[in-house]
Design an enzyme around this catalytic site. Structure first.
Site, PDB file in Angstrom:
ATOM      1  N   ILE A  15      74.785  80.512  34.886  1.00 14.79           N
ATOM      2  CA  ILE A  15      74.005  81.512  34.148  1.00 14.79           C
ATOM      3  C   ILE A  15      74.135  82.894  34.790  1.00 14.79           C
ATOM      4  O   ILE A  15      74.135  83.913  34.090  1.00 14.79           O
ATOM      5  CB  ILE A  15      72.520  81.086  34.007  1.00 14.79           C
ATOM      6  CG1 ILE A  15      71.868  81.841  32.878  1.00 14.79           C
ATOM      7  CG2 ILE A  15      71.744  81.271  35.287  1.00 14.79           C
ATOM      8  CD1 ILE A  15      72.470  81.604  31.518  1.00 14.79           C
ATOM      9  N   LYS A  93      64.469  80.983  34.597  1.00 19.16           N
ATOM     10  CA  LYS A  93      63.571  79.904  34.190  1.00 19.16           C
ATOM     11  C   LYS A  93      64.096  78.570  34.733  1.00 19.16           C
ATOM     12  O   LYS A  93      65.291  78.437  34.883  1.00 19.16           O
ATOM     13  CB  LYS A  93      63.417  79.839  32.673  1.00 19.16           C
ATOM     14  CG  LYS A  93      64.669  79.840  31.825  1.00 19.16           C
ATOM     15  CD  LYS A  93      65.603  78.695  31.731  1.00 19.16           C
ATOM     16  CE  LYS A  93      65.151  77.292  31.556  1.00 19.16           C
ATOM     17  NZ  LYS A  93      66.324  76.382  31.276  1.00 19.16           N
TER      18      LYS A  93
HETATM   19  P1  NAP Z   1      74.455  76.217  38.411  1.00 18.46           P
HETATM   20  O1  NAP Z   1      75.683  76.558  37.654  1.00 18.46           O
HETATM   21  O2  NAP Z   1      74.367  74.933  39.164  1.00 18.46           O
HETATM   22  O3  NAP Z   1      74.171  77.445  39.398  1.00 18.46           O
HETATM   23  C1  NAP Z   1      73.222  77.407  40.399  1.00 18.46           C
HETATM   24  C2  NAP Z   1      73.792  78.153  41.587  1.00 18.46           C
HETATM   25  O4  NAP Z   1      72.825  78.213  42.637  1.00 18.46           O
HETATM   26  C3  NAP Z   1      75.025  77.467  42.136  1.00 18.46           C
HETATM   27  O5  NAP Z   1      76.079  78.420  42.174  1.00 18.46           O
HETATM   28  C4  NAP Z   1      74.609  77.054  43.557  1.00 18.46           C
HETATM   29  O6  NAP Z   1      75.737  77.194  44.397  1.00 18.46           O
HETATM   30  C5  NAP Z   1      73.509  78.047  43.865  1.00 18.46           C
HETATM   31  N1  NAP Z   1      72.568  77.564  44.867  1.00 18.46           N
HETATM   32  C6  NAP Z   1      71.993  76.340  44.950  1.00 18.46           C
HETATM   33  N2  NAP Z   1      71.173  76.297  46.004  1.00 18.46           N
HETATM   34  C7  NAP Z   1      71.241  77.515  46.609  1.00 18.46           C
HETATM   35  C8  NAP Z   1      70.632  78.092  47.752  1.00 18.46           C
HETATM   36  N3  NAP Z   1      69.778  77.388  48.516  1.00 18.46           N
HETATM   37  N4  NAP Z   1      70.938  79.377  48.060  1.00 18.46           N
HETATM   38  C9  NAP Z   1      71.791  80.095  47.324  1.00 18.46           C
HETATM   39  N5  NAP Z   1      72.417  79.605  46.212  1.00 18.46           N
HETATM   40  C10 NAP Z   1      72.125  78.326  45.877  1.00 18.46           C
HETATM   41  O7  NAP Z   1      73.164  76.239  37.471  1.00 18.46           O
HETATM   42  P2  NAP Z   1      72.880  77.185  36.219  1.00 18.46           P
HETATM   43  O8  NAP Z   1      73.233  76.463  34.978  1.00 18.46           O
HETATM   44  O9  NAP Z   1      73.426  78.535  36.442  1.00 18.46           O
HETATM   45  O10 NAP Z   1      71.288  77.175  36.263  1.00 18.46           O
HETATM   46  C11 NAP Z   1      70.576  77.916  37.225  1.00 18.46           C
HETATM   47  C12 NAP Z   1      69.210  78.228  36.638  1.00 18.46           C
HETATM   48  O11 NAP Z   1      69.410  79.006  35.452  1.00 18.46           O
HETATM   49  C13 NAP Z   1      68.426  76.979  36.242  1.00 18.46           C
HETATM   50  O12 NAP Z   1      67.081  77.135  36.558  1.00 18.46           O
HETATM   51  C14 NAP Z   1      68.620  76.897  34.738  1.00 18.46           C
HETATM   52  O13 NAP Z   1      67.516  76.302  34.074  1.00 18.46           O
HETATM   53  C15 NAP Z   1      68.740  78.371  34.374  1.00 18.46           C
HETATM   54  N6  NAP Z   1      69.488  78.595  33.131  1.00 18.46           N
HETATM   55  C16 NAP Z   1      70.680  77.953  32.900  1.00 18.46           C
HETATM   56  C17 NAP Z   1      71.353  78.127  31.675  1.00 18.46           C
HETATM   57  C18 NAP Z   1      72.673  77.445  31.363  1.00 18.46           C
HETATM   58  O14 NAP Z   1      73.131  77.550  30.204  1.00 18.46           O
HETATM   59  N7  NAP Z   1      73.346  76.784  32.291  1.00 18.46           N
HETATM   60  C19 NAP Z   1      70.795  78.965  30.707  1.00 18.46           C
HETATM   61  C20 NAP Z   1      69.622  79.665  31.014  1.00 18.46           C
HETATM   62  C21 NAP Z   1      68.983  79.456  32.228  1.00 18.46           C
HETATM   63  P3  NAP Z   1      75.828  76.434  45.811  1.00 18.46           P
HETATM   64  O15 NAP Z   1      75.520  74.995  45.542  1.00 18.46           O
HETATM   65  O16 NAP Z   1      77.216  76.707  46.231  1.00 18.46           O
HETATM   66  O17 NAP Z   1      74.836  77.111  46.682  1.00 18.46           O
END
Ligand code: NAP
Length: 317
Positions: A15, A93
């Site tokens: 995201i 969120k």
């Molecule tokens: P994602 O692709 O798994 O991204 C999460 C990122 O956070 C990863 O790059 C991860 O990388 C990093 N991370 C995890 N733990 C961390 C830490 N302790 N310190 C720094 N970075 C850290 O997930 P996402 O889909 O983007 O979702 C993230 C949030 O956005 C969620 O709450 C989700 O509900 C929301 N969201 C997602 C979407 C969607 O379509 N995917 C849409 C709207 C909102 P590392 O593991 O390398 O640290």
């Protein structure tokens, strides 16, 4: 304050890259100055750090704000540190794993003081604001929320969504609840919930909810399912007691009233979020909305659990 807001993104995943980077680039009030992720790379041309602590240590005097886009489980610790560092703080969120965490973040932000902004992107569709206007003051005959999508498309290879506290199908379902709590003209309570857990996972892949409300006479239902292939079906239909049918479709992007399209204009979800963030920072205000998280927590409290077939994700390799 109308100077540029120097912002870092913590949690540089799907995201952050799909929505936050272009929305920051498209808003002259913001300048992306750093990113942080434990693994992988950041945005081109700005420093990248492997933790929020390293980011804060290196950039303390070169940073005004953060957008925290990690999974929710680590958000409280990261947000606490950012607030303590005096940074204006935007949360993806859901704003935390639990209501207590978000309450404490709100207290910390007010004490510092800095802006805390709990974003619910689906609320920033212009059709959602218009639907809230059409429903204001009405009695409700029925509401049907239908939120079906393919988890393999929207969360390819992600494991955190299946852990306890990962929200499962409530990760998208909470978007529907964020719209419902924004447009519904009265209080909404969970009456019952059935949560379908794959037998190899700690979070539900589907959920059926029934609500009640002092302003409603008929059924208020939600149906969330992550096993939907071939496109998304994200709709909320509300029937008013005086005969109107208000339909939000495409996740809130489209609105119709009694079959006639209503087309309110707006910048779109994430550009609108950054406009509001700048206004909150300028006005030294916070916006903390826990209503969608509260309904989700209530669904887990009230929910009956049923086991369904295991979920395997080929994107995991
Ligand atoms: P994602 O692709 O798994 O991204 C999460 C990122 O956070 C990863 O790059 C991860 O990388 C990093 N991370 C995890 N733990 C961390 C830490 N302790 N310190 C720094 N970075 C850290 O997930 P996402 O889909 O983007 O979702 C993230 C949030 O956005 C969620 O709450 C989700 O509900 C929301 N969201 C997602 C979407 C969607 O379509 N995917 C849409 C709207 C909102 P590392 O593991 O390398 O640290």
């Amino acid at each position: 304050m109308s100077e540029r807001i120097r912002i870092a993104i913590i949690g540089f995943g799907k995201i952050a890259q799909d929505q936050h980077v272009p929305s920051i680039a498209g808003n002259p009030r913001f300048e992306l100055v750093a990113t942080a992720n434990r693994t992988g790379e950041g945005a081109d041309g700005v420093p990248h750090f492997t933790s929020d602590e390293a980011l804060l240590a290196a950039m303390a005097d070169k940073l005004d704000a953060v957008a925290i886009c990690t999974p929710p489980s680590v958000r409280f610790d990261i947000a606490s540190r950012c607030i303590a560092a005096g940074l204006q703080t935007l949360l993806e969120k859901p704003p935390g794993d639990t209501l207590s965490e978000v309450e404490e973040l709100a207290r910390l932000a007010a004490e510092k003081p800095v802006t805390l902004f709990t974003t619910w992107h689906a609320q920033y569709n212009p059709g959602v604001t218009a639907a809230a206007g059409l429903l204001a003051g009405k009695r409700i005959a029925a509401m049907k929320i239908y939120w079906h999508e393919d988890v393999r498309k929207w969360h390819p290879g992600q494991q955190w969504i299946w852990e306890a506290g990962g929200f499962g199908v409530f990760d998208p379902g909470i978007n529907a609840l964020s719209i419902a709590t924004r447009i519904f003209p009265g209080a909404l309570f969970v009456r019952e919930a059935i949560l379908s857990f794959p037998e190899n996972r700690q979070a539900p892949i589907a959920a059926r909810l029934a609500f009640h409300s002092p302003v409603a006479e008929g059924p208020l239902d939600a149906d969330f399912d992550w096993r939907h292939e071939g496109g998304e079906a994200w709709t909320i239909e509300v029937r008013t007691a005086d005969g109107d049918i208000i339909l939000l479709s495409e996740g809130g992007a489209k609105l119709s009233r009694n079959g006639e399209s209503v087309a309110p204009a707006g910048p779109g979800e994430y550009p609108a979020i950054y406009q509001v963030f700048a206004e909150l920072v300028d006005g030294h205000q916070s916006h903390v909305d826990v209503a969608p998280l509260r309904l989700t927590a209530d669904a887990f409290l009230a929910g009956k659990r049923e086991l369904v077939e295991p979920f395997e994700d080929p994107a995991r390799g």
